[in-house]
Write an enzyme that holds these catalytic residues in place. Sequence first.
Site, mmCIF file in Angstrom:
data_model
loop_
_atom_site.group_PDB
_atom_site.id
_atom_site.type_symbol
_atom_site.label_atom_id
_atom_site.label_comp_id
_atom_site.label_asym_id
_atom_site.label_seq_id
_atom_site.Cartn_x
_atom_site.Cartn_y
_atom_site.Cartn_z
ATOM 1 N N LYS A 18 0.767 -1.089 -0.066
ATOM 2 C CA LYS A 18 -0.036 0.003 0.117
ATOM 3 C C LYS A 18 1.080 1.128 -0.038
ATOM 4 C CE LYS A 18 -0.318 1.849 3.563
ATOM 5 N NZ LYS A 18 -0.079 2.763 4.533
ATOM 6 N N ASP A 57 -5.319 0.256 8.413
ATOM 7 C CA ASP A 57 -5.141 0.195 7.024
ATOM 8 C C ASP A 57 -6.043 -1.205 6.463
ATOM 9 O OD1 ASP A 57 -3.373 2.227 6.563
ATOM 10 O OD2 ASP A 57 -1.708 0.891 6.695
#
Length: 296
Positions: free
Chosen positions: A10, A138
């Site tokens: 990410k 996340d």
Amino acid sequence: MADTAYAPAKVNLFLHVGAPGADGYHPLCSLMVFADVGDRITVHDADALGLKVRGPFADAAPASADNLVLRAARALLARSAGPTPPVGLILDKVLPVAAGLGGGSSDAGAALRLLRAALGAPLDDAALEAVAAELGADGAACLWGRPVLAEGRGERLSAAPVLPVLDAVLVNPRTPVSTPAVYRQLDASGRFGDVAPPRMPTAFESAAELAGWLATQRNDLEAPAIAVEPEVGAVLDTLAGEREALLARVSGSGGTCFALCASDIEAEGLAERLEAMAPHWWVRRCRLGGPWPDAG
């Protein structure tokens, strides 16, 4: 039974972080994208639930009870109706740990997707996303690995603008950066950001256009991360000074910096030069966007 899922890195193109609330949590607003570089999770038949970790960063991600992959598996199994067959999990760990790349969350997301399919667990997408969100800020975004705007604690997701495929270079100095330490540094500084979503175009036509807009945004954890680990600042300064970098920024709470490039040729040239310049750094040329179901 043996199935494998990709767990992409990410990258926070921007990350705005507000002052902590009464519960101690910091609200955030972040535009997240995902790379065609990442870990892999495999699920297989086994005598009992367990995890094996292998790969270049296996030593930094031990198969202990608090590994996010095992936590995700236990959370899903707890929500499944009736007995479930014992399964084992294998994590191929190729992303650096404590690197601002959401690796643990992405690994957990891949495990959730795999186990739901393998066990026929009665959870719809919303329920699976709720499980992922419980695992960290996340978690929800990393479950699907597609570009997204995340708000709140990271659990409120909305569609990202239409983005071009972005050629980029990821660089990590191979020094873990503690997220709690970065937040403590942010709190000590008192330099909190506005977390209202910025005005964004509905689509960006090119990497140059996106980089120009991103230059008006920020990562509020960038300065705290550099204060905690100055080598991150050395990486960032190096990237910012290279001719191929349209934009250089720290991702997440630090460890890894990224440079957006105009094309694959520029990204390849930059990556090769950095590898020669600093062979002790972890350097990867990649594409940013997502999802990347067959990448790795």
